[in-house]
Design a protein around this motif. Structure first.
Motif, PDB file in Angstrom:
ATOM      1  N   ALA A 369       0.831  -1.204   0.000  1.00 27.88           N
ATOM      2  CA  ALA A 369       0.000   0.000   0.000  1.00 27.88           C
ATOM      3  C   ALA A 369       0.868   1.257   0.000  1.00 27.88           C
ATOM      4  N   ASN A 370       1.937   1.267   0.784  1.00 30.04           N
ATOM      5  CA  ASN A 370       2.800   2.453   0.833  1.00 30.04           C
ATOM      6  C   ASN A 370       3.517   2.675  -0.494  1.00 30.04           C
ATOM      7  N   LEU A 371       4.008   1.597  -1.127  1.00 29.88           N
ATOM      8  CA  LEU A 371       4.694   1.754  -2.415  1.00 29.88           C
ATOM      9  C   LEU A 371       3.742   2.280  -3.485  1.00 29.88           C
ATOM     10  N   LEU A 372       2.525   1.741  -3.512  1.00 31.41           N
ATOM     11  CA  LEU A 372       1.558   2.202  -4.523  1.00 31.41           C
ATOM     12  C   LEU A 372       1.087   3.614  -4.223  1.00 31.41           C
ATOM     13  N   ALA A 373       0.897   3.935  -2.930  1.00 26.62           N
ATOM     14  CA  ALA A 373       0.516   5.304  -2.579  1.00 26.62           C
ATOM     15  C   ALA A 373       1.626   6.279  -2.935  1.00 26.62           C
ATOM     16  N   ASN A 374       2.876   5.857  -2.766  1.00 34.95           N
ATOM     17  CA  ASN A 374       4.005   6.713  -3.133  1.00 34.95           C
ATOM     18  C   ASN A 374       4.014   6.973  -4.643  1.00 34.95           C
ATOM     19  N   ALA A 375       3.766   5.920  -5.432  1.00 31.45           N
ATOM     20  CA  ALA A 375       3.724   6.092  -6.886  1.00 31.45           C
ATOM     21  C   ALA A 375       2.560   6.977  -7.299  1.00 31.45           C
ATOM     22  N   ARG A 376       1.419   6.807  -6.648  1.00 33.13           N
ATOM     23  CA  ARG A 376       0.247   7.607  -6.998  1.00 33.13           C
ATOM     24  C   ARG A 376       0.422   9.072  -6.608  1.00 33.13           C
ATOM     25  N   ALA A 377       1.065   9.312  -5.451  1.00 35.38           N
ATOM     26  CA  ALA A 377       1.161  10.677  -4.949  1.00 35.38           C
ATOM     27  C   ALA A 377       2.213  11.489  -5.681  1.00 35.38           C
ATOM     28  N   HIS A 378       3.237  10.847  -6.205  1.00 33.08           N
ATOM     29  CA  HIS A 378       4.365  11.589  -6.752  1.00 33.08           C
ATOM     30  C   HIS A 378       4.468  11.489  -8.268  1.00 33.08           C
ATOM     31  N   THR A 379       3.428  11.033  -8.931  1.00 29.41           N
ATOM     32  CA  THR A 379       3.431  10.997 -10.392  1.00 29.41           C
ATOM     33  C   THR A 379       2.137  11.616 -10.890  1.00 29.41           C
ATOM     34  N   PRO A 380       2.171  12.220 -12.075  1.00 28.36           N
ATOM     35  CA  PRO A 380       0.952  12.846 -12.592  1.00 28.36           C
ATOM     36  C   PRO A 380      -0.048  11.799 -13.090  1.00 28.36           C
ATOM     37  N   LYS A 381      -1.269  12.255 -13.294  1.00 27.84           N
ATOM     38  CA  LYS A 381      -2.300  11.359 -13.822  1.00 27.84           C
ATOM     39  C   LYS A 381      -1.910  10.891 -15.220  1.00 27.84           C
ATOM     40  N   GLY A 382      -2.317   9.671 -15.530  1.00 22.79           N
ATOM     41  CA  GLY A 382      -1.951   9.068 -16.790  1.00 22.79           C
ATOM     42  C   GLY A 382      -0.669   8.247 -16.712  1.00 22.79           C
ATOM     43  N   THR A 383       0.020   8.296 -15.577  1.00 24.68           N
ATOM     44  CA  THR A 383       1.249   7.510 -15.413  1.00 24.68           C
ATOM     45  C   THR A 383       0.903   6.031 -15.286  1.00 24.68           C
ATOM     46  N   ALA A 384       1.681   5.195 -15.948  1.00 26.03           N
ATOM     47  CA  ALA A 384       1.502   3.745 -15.845  1.00 26.03           C
ATOM     48  C   ALA A 384       2.316   3.229 -14.662  1.00 26.03           C
ATOM     49  N   VAL A 385       1.657   2.509 -13.760  1.00 25.54           N
ATOM     50  CA  VAL A 385       2.299   1.903 -12.594  1.00 25.54           C
ATOM     51  C   VAL A 385       2.128   0.397 -12.716  1.00 25.54           C
ATOM     52  N   THR A 386       3.226  -0.337 -12.765  1.00 23.38           N
ATOM     53  CA  THR A 386       3.208  -1.785 -12.942  1.00 23.38           C
ATOM     54  C   THR A 386       3.725  -2.467 -11.685  1.00 23.38           C
ATOM     55  N   VAL A 387       2.987  -3.456 -11.230  1.00 19.89           N
ATOM     56  CA  VAL A 387       3.403  -4.279 -10.090  1.00 19.89           C
ATOM     57  C   VAL A 387       3.697  -5.672 -10.632  1.00 19.89           C
ATOM     58  N   ALA A 388       4.943  -6.104 -10.507  1.00 20.64           N
ATOM     59  CA  ALA A 388       5.370  -7.409 -11.009  1.00 20.64           C
ATOM     60  C   ALA A 388       5.793  -8.281  -9.841  1.00 20.64           C
ATOM     61  N   LEU A 389       5.540  -9.572  -9.979  1.00 18.41           N
ATOM     62  CA  LEU A 389       5.867 -10.547  -8.943  1.00 18.41           C
ATOM     63  C   LEU A 389       6.586 -11.711  -9.611  1.00 18.41           C
ATOM     64  N   ALA A 390       7.649 -12.201  -8.966  1.00 16.60           N
ATOM     65  CA  ALA A 390       8.427 -13.299  -9.539  1.00 16.60           C
ATOM     66  C   ALA A 390       8.982 -14.156  -8.419  1.00 16.60           C
ATOM     67  N   VAL A 391       9.209 -15.438  -8.742  1.00 13.95           N
ATOM     68  CA  VAL A 391       9.791 -16.383  -7.792  1.00 13.95           C
ATOM     69  C   VAL A 391      11.297 -16.435  -8.027  1.00 13.95           C
ATOM     70  N   GLU A 392      12.078 -16.370  -6.936  1.00  8.89           N
ATOM     71  CA  GLU A 392      13.532 -16.469  -6.990  1.00  8.89           C
ATOM     72  C   GLU A 392      13.993 -17.713  -6.256  1.00  8.89           C
ATOM     73  N   PRO A 393      15.240 -18.152  -6.483  1.00  8.98           N
ATOM     74  CA  PRO A 393      15.712 -19.372  -5.791  1.00  8.98           C
ATOM     75  C   PRO A 393      15.643 -19.279  -4.280  1.00  8.98           C
ATOM     76  N   MET A 394      15.837 -18.092  -3.720  1.00  5.67           N
ATOM     77  CA  MET A 394      15.862 -17.944  -2.267  1.00  5.67           C
ATOM     78  C   MET A 394      14.643 -17.214  -1.738  1.00  5.67           C
ATOM     79  N   GLY A 395      13.614 -16.996  -2.560  1.00  2.22           N
ATOM     80  CA  GLY A 395      12.444 -16.291  -2.067  1.00  2.22           C
ATOM     81  C   GLY A 395      11.617 -15.731  -3.196  1.00  2.22           C
TER      82      GLY A 395
END
Length: 499
Positions: A369-395
């Motif tokens: 929530a804090n990361l997305l709120a930070n992106a929303r608060a500090h970028t203008p409207k129309g900005t693309a915000v992408t959240v990606a998730l991936a599996v790594e060997p250690m986590g």
């Protein structure tokens, strides 16, 4: 040699001094021996020249051994008669007992010898170097006698060869002994360096530090002992300063926690009475004032809650441990962010299988929530915000990327600090407390992970790494800054876009 170790330089200088001393001794010895041998050769030469003078001139056509006037002579000796500046007879007694004439090409060397002067050395070409002396025999005749210098040269050469062998063996033995002795003498200095290296790896910038490293006692009369004593004194001073700093931080952290806890009750009362008062009929000015009081009390409550959370994390309070479905958290967080900021373009890039890690569900949800709120608060409207998730060997790895204006380079190293504020490139008109990213960093660190940020105009990426094995204890805070990211990076993974 300045880039070499002290041990190498000391041994090298020792060998250099020893080599110079050996060279001086060898040179002086060789010159002294040569002078002695030449002096003895000159004495024999003068005695031989007196005998030749008494015998008179030789027959230029009859060798001395045939005439029998000179009798036996030393090998490689020379006898010549000069008349009116010309050599009329010159003979050399060979090593095999024979006699051979002096080559005419060497006559100028024989005629150039001054009469009744000290012996001189002359190069007679194929005959080698000779020591020559000229004496007057009367009637305009000059008798030249010479002895070869080969025995002198051979003796000096054998001496020099022997000295070189002895000097080489001495240097080799001195080098080996010097390495052992210098290593033994510098061992206390190595202990000083090892102690300093161990101290340099301690996390002195955070947490409670027990600075027990000390240099073993050494003789204070030596330079190494003085360095060790000075380092121990410095470590005592640093340890005392760290203890004072830790006590101050502990008191400050406790004060923040106590103050935050105590402020929750009056803030809740203020909010309650403000809401209660707004239910009645009020003038417009009073209703507006109460609305502002309610809004600011809510903001202050959020600030107090954030401070209390940070104080608890700093104190190392354990978090809840359970399997957290990060995929579900990401989907829910992006859905909430889409509702709060419909002007942005929210996108997802998720793997086919759910991603799970051990952790505290509510705290990890707060990170998102804090990361997305930070992106929303500090970028203008129309900005693309992408959240990606991936599996790594250690986590697991989670990326929050936006194509906004980016973070100012001078602010980039401080984004995870508490109460850090953005520059003009990121709006400050959003009422942010400056604790959102600090909470992200603290929560991720409490899970044993790390958070990185990379930013350039047109692309800002926050990357969170979460381990698959829960930490045994709260690790130190991990903050890393990647180099600026170019907007021309490779294509993003497959993503879903929320409209």
């Amino acid at each position: 040699m300045r880039s070499r170790s002290l041990r190498t330089r000391l041994v090298a200088m020792l060998l250099l001094l020893l080599a110079v001393a050996s060279a001086v001794v060898a040179l002086v010895t060789a010159l002294t021996l040569r002078g002695f041998l030449i002096s003895r050769l000159d004495g024999d030469l003068r005695a031989s020249s007196r005998v030749l003078t008494r015998l008179g001139p030789l027959d230029p056509l009859v060798p001395p051994d045939a005439g029998g006037r000179l009798g036996p002579r030393p090998p490689d000796s020379l006898t010549a008669t000069v008349r009116n500046g010309s050599v009329v007879s010159g003979w050399v007694f060979t090593r095999d007992g024979g006699v051979q004439p002096v080559p005419p090409s060497e006559y100028p060397d024989l005629t150039s010898i001054a009469v009744n002067r000290p012996p001189l050395s002359a190069d007679l070409g194929p005959l080698g170097f000779y020591r020559l002396v000229a004496v007057s025999g009367g009637n305009g005749e000059v008798f030249v006698t010479g002895f070869t210098e080969r025995p002198v040269h051979d003796t000096v050469a054998r001496l020099v060869t022997t000295e070189l062998i002895v000097a080489g063996m001495t240097l080799l033995g001195a080098g080996l002994a010097g390495v052992a002795l210098v290593r033994r003498e510098l061992r206390p200095l190595e202990r000083v360096a090892a102690t300093a290296a161990r101290v340099s790896t301690l996390p002195l910038d955070r947490g409670e530090v027990s600075l027990v490293e000390r240099v073993p006692a050494a003789d204070p009369r030596t330079e190494v002992g003085q360095v060790g004593a000075a380092l121990n004194h410095m470590l005592d001073h640093v340890g005392a300063a760290l203890e004072a700093r830790q006590d101050s931080e502990t008191r400050l952290r406790q004060f923040v926690a106590d103050a935050s806890h105590e402020l929750r009750t009056p803030l809740a009362a203020i909010r309650g009475y403000a809401e209660l008062s707004r239910r009645g009929e009020l003038p417009d000015e009073a209703a507006y004032a109460l609305a502002r009081i309610s809004a600011q009390s809510e903001r202050m409550t959020t600030l107090v809650e954030d401070l209390l959370l940070l104080a608890r994390l700093d104190a190392g309070r354990p978090l809840e441990r359970a399997e957290v479905d990060l995929t579900r958290l990401v989907v829910d967080a992006v859905s909430d962010a889409h509702a709060a900021g419909p002007g942005h373009r929210w996108q997802l890039a998720l793997p086919e299988e759910p991603v799970t890690v051990p952790g505290d569900t509510s705290r990890l949800a707060q990170v998102l929530a804090n990361l997305l709120a930070n992106a929303r608060a500090h970028t203008p409207k129309g900005t693309a915000v992408t959240v990606a998730l991936a599996v790594e060997p250690m986590g697991a790895r989670m990326d929050v990327v936006d194509d906004g204006p980016g973070i100012a380079p001078e602010l980039l190293p401080h984004v995870f600090e508490r109460f850090a504020r953005g520059s003009t490139s990121r709006s400050r008109a959003n009422g942010s407390t400056g604790l959102g990213l600090a909470i992200v960093d603290a929560v991720v660190a409490a899970h044993g992970g790390s958070v990185r940020v990379a930013s350039a105009p047109g692309r800002t990426a926050f990357t969170v790494h979460l381990p698959s094995i829960p930490p045994a204890r709260m690790p130190p805070r991990a903050l890393h800054l990647d180099p600026p990211v170019s907007p021309e990076m490779g294509p993003a993974p497959p993503r879903a876009q929320l409209r």
